[in-house]
Design a protein around this motif. Structure first.
Motif, short mmCIF file in Angstrom:
data_model
loop_
_atom_site.label_atom_id
_atom_site.label_comp_id
_atom_site.label_asym_id
_atom_site.label_seq_id
_atom_site.Cartn_x
_atom_site.Cartn_y
_atom_site.Cartn_z
N GLU A 55 -6.32 45.10 77.79
CA GLU A 55 -5.73 44.56 76.56
C GLU A 55 -4.46 45.32 76.18
O GLU A 55 -3.45 44.72 75.82
CB GLU A 55 -6.74 44.63 75.41
CG GLU A 55 -6.21 44.09 74.11
CD GLU A 55 -7.23 44.17 72.98
OE1 GLU A 55 -7.00 43.50 71.97
OE2 GLU A 55 -8.24 44.90 73.11
N TYR A 56 -4.49 46.64 76.31
CA TYR A 56 -3.32 47.46 75.99
C TYR A 56 -2.14 47.09 76.89
O TYR A 56 -1.02 46.91 76.42
CB TYR A 56 -3.67 48.95 76.14
CG TYR A 56 -2.52 49.88 75.92
CD1 TYR A 56 -2.10 50.21 74.64
CD2 TYR A 56 -1.83 50.43 77.00
CE1 TYR A 56 -1.02 51.06 74.44
CE2 TYR A 56 -0.76 51.27 76.81
CZ TYR A 56 -0.36 51.59 75.53
OH TYR A 56 0.71 52.43 75.33
N ALA B 219 -1.72 44.30 78.65
CA ALA B 219 -1.32 42.91 78.39
C ALA B 219 -0.44 42.83 77.14
O ALA B 219 0.61 42.17 77.16
CB ALA B 219 -2.56 42.03 78.22
N ASN B 220 -0.85 43.50 76.07
CA ASN B 220 -0.06 43.48 74.83
C ASN B 220 1.33 44.06 75.04
O ASN B 220 2.32 43.52 74.54
CB ASN B 220 -0.78 44.24 73.71
CG ASN B 220 -1.98 43.49 73.18
OD1 ASN B 220 -2.09 42.28 73.31
ND2 ASN B 220 -2.92 44.22 72.60
N ASN B 221 1.42 45.16 75.77
CA ASN B 221 2.71 45.79 76.02
C ASN B 221 3.59 44.97 76.96
O ASN B 221 4.82 45.11 76.93
CB ASN B 221 2.52 47.21 76.56
CG ASN B 221 2.23 48.19 75.45
OD1 ASN B 221 3.13 48.67 74.79
ND2 ASN B 221 0.96 48.47 75.23
N LEU B 222 2.98 44.16 77.79
CA LEU B 222 3.74 43.30 78.70
C LEU B 222 4.06 41.95 78.06
O LEU B 222 4.84 41.18 78.61
CB LEU B 222 2.95 43.08 80.00
CG LEU B 222 2.76 44.30 80.89
CD1 LEU B 222 1.75 44.01 81.98
CD2 LEU B 222 4.10 44.75 81.47
N GLY B 223 3.43 41.66 76.93
CA GLY B 223 3.66 40.38 76.26
C GLY B 223 2.99 39.21 76.95
O GLY B 223 3.50 38.09 76.92
N ILE B 224 1.84 39.48 77.57
CA ILE B 224 1.09 38.43 78.25
C ILE B 224 -0.36 38.48 77.76
O ILE B 224 -0.78 39.43 77.11
CB ILE B 224 1.14 38.58 79.79
CG1 ILE B 224 0.55 39.92 80.25
CG2 ILE B 224 2.58 38.43 80.29
CD1 ILE B 224 0.49 40.09 81.76
N SER B 225 -1.13 37.46 78.12
CA SER B 225 -2.54 37.43 77.73
C SER B 225 -3.35 38.40 78.59
O SER B 225 -2.92 38.79 79.69
CB SER B 225 -3.11 36.02 77.88
OG SER B 225 -3.21 35.68 79.25
N LYS C 182 -6.04 37.62 80.08
CA LYS C 182 -6.41 36.85 81.28
C LYS C 182 -5.29 36.90 82.32
O LYS C 182 -5.54 37.09 83.51
CB LYS C 182 -6.72 35.40 80.90
CG LYS C 182 -7.23 34.58 82.04
CD LYS C 182 -7.66 33.20 81.58
CE LYS C 182 -8.21 32.41 82.74
NZ LYS C 182 -8.75 31.12 82.33
N ALA C 183 -4.04 36.77 81.87
CA ALA C 183 -2.90 36.83 82.80
C ALA C 183 -2.80 38.22 83.42
O ALA C 183 -2.54 38.35 84.62
CB ALA C 183 -1.61 36.47 82.09
N TYR C 184 -3.03 39.26 82.61
CA TYR C 184 -2.98 40.62 83.15
C TYR C 184 -4.10 40.83 84.16
O TYR C 184 -3.90 41.41 85.23
CB TYR C 184 -3.05 41.68 82.05
CG TYR C 184 -3.02 43.05 82.65
CD1 TYR C 184 -1.83 43.60 83.08
CD2 TYR C 184 -4.19 43.75 82.88
CE1 TYR C 184 -1.79 44.83 83.72
CE2 TYR C 184 -4.18 44.98 83.51
CZ TYR C 184 -2.97 45.51 83.93
OH TYR C 184 -2.96 46.72 84.58
#
Length: 78
Positions: free
Chosen positions: A20-21, A23-29, A31-33
């Motif tokens: 989650e961390y 994904a949030n920093n990459l600006g993706i969901s 699930k995508a991460y």
């Protein structure tokens, strides 16, 4: 030798980061991460660079990361 996505997972776990961390920093969901780590989505150079920025490591270090080498060079104190 681990593939880059397996190394990303390993380094993420060693740093104590959640999916989650990242994904949030990459600006993706999340699930995508997760698909990146599982190899379901191709890892682009840009994405690799962004992940390495979050990890605060050079992309070449990630590509050459070897847990055995890192931990054999560590001296445990205490």
């Amino acid at each position: 030798m681990l593939n880059p996505t397996a190394k990303i997972r390993q380094i993420r776990n060693l740093k104590g980061f959640s999916q989650e961390y990242l994904a949030n920093n990459l600006g993706i969901s999340i699930k995508a991460y997760s698909k990146i780590e599982n190899g379901e989505t191709s890892l682009t150079i840009n994405r690799l660079e962004n992940i390495c920025k979050i990890f605060e490591i050079d992309p070449l270090l990630l590509l050459g990361f070897d847990e055995k080498q890192v931990f054999s060079n560590c001296v445990q104190k205490g």
